[in-house]
Design a protein around this motif. Structure first.
Motif, PDB file in Angstrom:
ATOM      1  N   ASP A  62      34.298  -3.865  30.991  1.00  0.00           N
ATOM      2  CA  ASP A  62      35.413  -4.274  31.846  1.00  0.00           C
ATOM      3  C   ASP A  62      36.636  -3.384  31.606  1.00  0.00           C
ATOM      4  O   ASP A  62      37.734  -3.845  31.295  1.00  0.00           O
ATOM      5  CB  ASP A  62      35.762  -5.746  31.608  1.00  0.00           C
ATOM      6  N   THR A  63      36.395  -2.068  31.750  1.00  0.00           N
ATOM      7  CA  THR A  63      37.461  -1.081  31.569  1.00  0.00           C
ATOM      8  C   THR A  63      37.257   0.042  32.587  1.00  0.00           C
ATOM      9  O   THR A  63      36.382  -0.037  33.444  1.00  0.00           O
ATOM     10  CB  THR A  63      37.462  -0.546  30.119  1.00  0.00           C
ATOM     11  N   THR A  64      38.044   1.085  32.484  1.00  0.00           N
ATOM     12  CA  THR A  64      37.911   2.226  33.394  1.00  0.00           C
ATOM     13  C   THR A  64      36.907   3.228  32.823  1.00  0.00           C
ATOM     14  O   THR A  64      36.636   3.235  31.611  1.00  0.00           O
ATOM     15  CB  THR A  64      39.261   2.949  33.558  1.00  0.00           C
ATOM     16  N   GLU A  65      36.398   4.090  33.691  1.00  0.00           N
ATOM     17  CA  GLU A  65      35.499   5.145  33.224  1.00  0.00           C
ATOM     18  C   GLU A  65      36.215   6.067  32.249  1.00  0.00           C
ATOM     19  O   GLU A  65      35.622   6.509  31.262  1.00  0.00           O
ATOM     20  CB  GLU A  65      34.967   5.962  34.412  1.00  0.00           C
ATOM     21  N   GLU A  66      37.474   6.370  32.518  1.00  0.00           N
ATOM     22  CA  GLU A  66      38.239   7.253  31.635  1.00  0.00           C
ATOM     23  C   GLU A  66      38.338   6.660  30.236  1.00  0.00           C
ATOM     24  O   GLU A  66      38.182   7.361  29.234  1.00  0.00           O
ATOM     25  CB  GLU A  66      39.652   7.503  32.196  1.00  0.00           C
ATOM     26  N   ALA A  67      38.600   5.356  30.141  1.00  0.00           N
ATOM     27  CA  ALA A  67      38.681   4.703  28.835  1.00  0.00           C
ATOM     28  C   ALA A  67      37.309   4.684  28.160  1.00  0.00           C
ATOM     29  O   ALA A  67      37.201   4.932  26.958  1.00  0.00           O
ATOM     30  CB  ALA A  67      39.220   3.281  28.980  1.00  0.00           C
ATOM     31  N   ALA A  68      36.271   4.405  28.925  1.00  0.00           N
ATOM     32  CA  ALA A  68      34.915   4.370  28.362  1.00  0.00           C
ATOM     33  C   ALA A  68      34.528   5.724  27.786  1.00  0.00           C
ATOM     34  O   ALA A  68      33.912   5.802  26.718  1.00  0.00           O
ATOM     35  CB  ALA A  68      33.910   3.937  29.428  1.00  0.00           C
ATOM     36  N   LYS A  69      34.909   6.799  28.463  1.00  0.00           N
ATOM     37  CA  LYS A  69      34.566   8.145  28.011  1.00  0.00           C
ATOM     38  C   LYS A  69      35.247   8.515  26.690  1.00  0.00           C
ATOM     39  O   LYS A  69      34.863   9.479  26.038  1.00  0.00           O
ATOM     40  CB  LYS A  69      34.936   9.177  29.078  1.00  0.00           C
ATOM     41  N   LYS A  70      36.246   7.734  26.279  1.00  0.00           N
ATOM     42  CA  LYS A  70      36.920   7.978  25.003  1.00  0.00           C
ATOM     43  C   LYS A  70      36.272   7.194  23.862  1.00  0.00           C
ATOM     44  O   LYS A  70      36.594   7.400  22.702  1.00  0.00           O
ATOM     45  CB  LYS A  70      38.401   7.602  25.109  1.00  0.00           C
ATOM     46  N   SER A  71      35.354   6.291  24.202  1.00  0.00           N
ATOM     47  CA  SER A  71      34.673   5.458  23.207  1.00  0.00           C
ATOM     48  C   SER A  71      33.327   6.100  22.874  1.00  0.00           C
ATOM     49  O   SER A  71      32.281   5.666  23.333  1.00  0.00           O
ATOM     50  CB  SER A  71      34.477   4.047  23.755  1.00  0.00           C
ATOM     51  N   LEU A  72      33.395   7.133  22.077  1.00  0.00           N
ATOM     52  CA  LEU A  72      32.216   7.942  21.771  1.00  0.00           C
ATOM     53  C   LEU A  72      31.658   7.645  20.388  1.00  0.00           C
ATOM     54  O   LEU A  72      32.365   7.140  19.516  1.00  0.00           O
ATOM     55  CB  LEU A  72      32.587   9.429  21.849  1.00  0.00           C
ATOM     56  N   CYS A  73      30.412   8.018  20.191  1.00  0.00           N
ATOM     57  CA  CYS A  73      29.817   7.894  18.861  1.00  0.00           C
ATOM     58  C   CYS A  73      30.692   8.610  17.832  1.00  0.00           C
ATOM     59  O   CYS A  73      30.850   8.138  16.711  1.00  0.00           O
ATOM     60  CB  CYS A  73      28.406   8.475  18.848  1.00  0.00           C
ATOM     61  N   GLY A  74      31.273   9.730  18.223  1.00  0.00           N
ATOM     62  CA  GLY A  74      32.095  10.528  17.314  1.00  0.00           C
ATOM     63  C   GLY A  74      33.301   9.805  16.763  1.00  0.00           C
ATOM     64  O   GLY A  74      33.859  10.222  15.744  1.00  0.00           O
ATOM     65  N   ASN A  75      33.751   8.708  17.411  1.00  0.00           N
ATOM     66  CA  ASN A  75      34.864   7.939  16.857  1.00  0.00           C
ATOM     67  C   ASN A  75      34.486   6.471  16.639  1.00  0.00           C
ATOM     68  O   ASN A  75      35.341   5.607  16.586  1.00  0.00           O
ATOM     69  CB  ASN A  75      36.145   8.083  17.696  1.00  0.00           C
ATOM     70  N   CYS A  76      33.185   6.237  16.477  1.00  0.00           N
ATOM     71  CA  CYS A  76      32.679   4.887  16.199  1.00  0.00           C
ATOM     72  C   CYS A  76      32.718   4.629  14.695  1.00  0.00           C
ATOM     73  O   CYS A  76      32.485   5.540  13.891  1.00  0.00           O
ATOM     74  CB  CYS A  76      31.249   4.743  16.713  1.00  0.00           C
TER      75      CYS A  76
END
Length: 184
Positions: A62-76
Motif C-alpha cells: 500500500d505504497t507507491t512504486e517509487e517507495a517500493a523500489k527503495k525497499s531493497l535487499c541491500g538495505n534490509c
C-alpha cells in the motif's frame, strides 16, 4: 567473534558459513522457494526488466512504486554483507547492479538490487559480531531441514503426503500417543 568456553579455557571461534553459501543445490532450492511463496515473492527475477514486480509489491505494501523500489535487499535488516560473510561467498560478489549478500530470513544468497514482501528496514548487516548473532538466532530454522522421527514415519506410512491426516499423526507421535515402538 563468538567465544566458546570448554571447561578449561575460552576459545574464540568463527561461526561456520551458512550451508546455502557452500551448497548450490540448497541455495537454489531456498531461493526458488522464496520466489514461489506468496508471502515472500522474491524478485524481480531480472532487475533490468522487472515487469510488474514493483507495481505488484507497491500494491501489496500500500505504497507507491517509487517507495517500493527503495525497499531493497541491500538495505534490509536481514541482508548480510559482513566481512565474514564475504569470505563465505564463492567468487565475485558484485556487478553493475549491486552485490551479493546472504539473507538470514530465507537462507540463500541474495542480490542487493532485489526485494521481497518480507523486507524490513534496518540493514544491511556489515559487522561480523552482528552477523554471528543472526546466525546463532537462526540456528533452529537452519536445522529444520533435518526432519524428526515422527515426520519420517508419517511420510513412509501415508500414501498422500503431506496431508491433514499425516500432519495430525505427526502431532500425535510427537506427543508420544502413537508409533512408540516403531523403528525408523
Amino acid at each position: 567473534m563468538i567465544v566458546i568456553t570448554i571447561g578449561e579455557l575460552s576459545i574464540g571461534k568463527k561461526p561456520k558459513c551458512p550451508a546455502a553459501t557452500q551448497d548450490l543445490e540448497l541455495n537454489t532450492k531456498n531461493r526458488d522457494a522464496a520466489i514461489k511463496a506468496d508471502h515472500i515473492q522474491y524478485g524481480p527475477l531480472n532487475v533490468d526488466e522487472p515487469g510488474d514486480y514493483w507495481k505488484d509489491i507497491a500494491e501489496h505494501w500500500d505504497t507507491t512504486e517509487e517507495a517500493a523500489k527503495k525497499s531493497l535487499c541491500g538495505n534490509c535488516v536481514a541482508f548480510d554483507i559482513s566481512p565474514r560473510m564475504d569470505e563465505c561467498m564463492p567468487g565475485k560478489t558484485s556487478d553493475e547492479d549491486g552485490r551479493l549478500g546472504y539473507c538470514w530470513m530465507h537462507h540463500f544468497k541474495c542480490h542487493s538490487a532485489r526485494s521481497c514482501r518480507t523486507w524490513a528496514k534496518g540493514g544491511p548487516i556489515k559487522d561480523d559480531d552482528v552477523s554471528a548473532d543472526w546466525q546463532e538466532r537462526n540456528k533452529k530454522s537452519l536445522e529444520e531441514g533435518k526432519k524428526d522421527r515422527c515426520y519420517r514415519i508419517a511420510k513412509r506410512k501415508y500414501d498422500v503426503f503431506p496431508s491433514a491426516y499425516a500432519s495430525g499423526a505427526i502431532v500425535k507421535c510427537r506427543q508420544g500417543k502413537i508409533w512408540k515402538g516403531i523403528k525408523e
